[in-house]
Design an enzyme around this catalytic site. Sequence first.
Site, PDB file in Angstrom:
ATOM      1  N   SER A 435       0.819  -1.211   0.000  1.00 43.54           N
ATOM      2  CA  SER A 435       0.000   0.000   0.000  1.00 43.54           C
ATOM      3  C   SER A 435       0.856   1.265   0.000  1.00 43.54           C
ATOM      4  CB  SER A 435      -0.963  -0.044   1.196  1.00 43.54           C
ATOM      5  OG  SER A 435      -1.957   0.935   1.087  1.00 43.54           O
ATOM      6  N   LYS A 460      -0.180  -4.243  -3.800  1.00 44.56           N
ATOM      7  CA  LYS A 460      -1.479  -3.619  -3.525  1.00 44.56           C
ATOM      8  C   LYS A 460      -1.509  -2.257  -4.209  1.00 44.56           C
ATOM      9  CE  LYS A 460      -4.610  -2.354   0.233  1.00 44.56           C
ATOM     10  NZ  LYS A 460      -4.746  -0.926  -0.079  1.00 44.56           N
TER      11      LYS A 460
END
Length: 533
Positions: A435, A460
């Site tokens: 992320s 991600k």
Amino acid sequence: MELLLASSATSPGFSSHFTISKIIRSPTISQVQTWKSLHVRTLEARLQNFLLCTRTKTSNSTRRCNNSNEGLKKGFLLHPVCKLNKNIFSLSGWFHMKHTCSHKVMSCSDRFKQRFSVLFVQLVVAVLLITSVSVAVSETSSLALSEENQLFLEAWRTIDRAYIDKTFNGQSWFRYRENALQNEPMNNREETYMAIRKMLATLDDPFTRFLEPEKFKSLQSGTRGALTGIGLSIGYPTGSNGSAEGLVVISASPGGPANKAGILSGDIILAIDDTSTESMGIYDAAERLQGPEGSSVELTIRSGPEIKHLALTREKVSLNPVKSRLCEIPGSGKDSPRIGYIKLTSFNQNASGAVREAIDTLRSNSVNAYVLDLRDNSGGLFPEGIEIAKIWLDKGVIVYICDNKGVRDIYDTDGSDALAASEPLAVLVNKGTASASEILAGALKDNKRAVLFGEPTFGKGKIQSVFQLSDGSGLAVTVARYETPTHTDIDKVGVTPDQPLPKSFPKDVDGFCGCLEDPASTCYVNGLQLFSR
């Protein structure tokens, strides 16, 4: 689903019966007087009894008449008895007609119009009646929605507005709503939560998920620098055969429940509340470890050859996302490398400020290079990732925000917030780097600001926003995807490092310095190699 309703109004002068006006001519003025309206069936009967008459252009203006029905039909159909000069004006429902014969006889077209008008009025009334009934049913259905139905609809609308994929994984999102309201049991809150989870599962997006009230509060507190849990930072371990064995303890917060129970960095979590972690993701594990203050969680831990079964009580734990240390590498005189090591464990509201403080402290000790360790950092607040990138970059694009139609926003920097934009920088990543960590690592790599070491990151490449529902629960919803400065989409692929690290390379602060200082250790890395491509 919304109904687009078209309302109908009746004009004050509208009449469902057509009236034929008789015109009496005078030398100077034409007066219009009403002629008694005839019902359609009455008019038909009278017409059938009339003699077919046609005006002839003879000197005495005689008429030829025929009493036969056959002649009536033929004449009625082929030449109207009275040819009407149809200068027709709609005047408050009256028809003004000029006629050329003395008999008031309707033509075929007039009969058709009269019949059509009656049918048309009946049709309009029927449509209005059906529409009224439909609206009444719709309003009744809306009023009949229970509190549980309303909560489900609130979650549905949140996804409808915010979710990145407007095909909703190839399904009709409106049809799903109607089917769920009709078929899914929502008699209590737990059944409603189950219906929401089932709805989200149809999107096939592991990052769009439902958060019960306690988990939502825990997520909020975690981003603010405090967390209710047992004080563990976890990641993915790699066994000697390259396969995952469970979840590894990266660190235990000093003074937290895990630290007090003797859990050490490098220990393996085999189970959480009797659920094996062999195939458990770190996001699922983090949710299981967190919970209400005072509640308990059971862990099965392998520490070296020993297996431990521990019951820990959750507490509120303050999280410092940054640890740092100065590593002095043996060398000659003043030119010996002095490396500032910064371990960033999460992107909470304190992250960018803590990184700046660590850089200032290390710089005061005359460091000449930095190592930023993002291993097993599962991300956090997107804005904090952007702010930390600005610390290291003189200028350039940090990330592109995209939707299904392409780039919709760009985050970049002009160097005004830079603090350490010139010193050599190495970044450590692994498959637990996800992320916001991947946004930061991708920005530093693509701008050629840092050398990346380790293994491909988690992959991600999507961004979530968190939405609170009316009962205190919440939704984490995927709202966008991102691309690195070179327009690389890393989703499910990850950021590829420049060079690997030894598998035995430690993840704690103290172990890192030892691998740079001792050439005989199995994890040894030449300090100068860290900053060369």
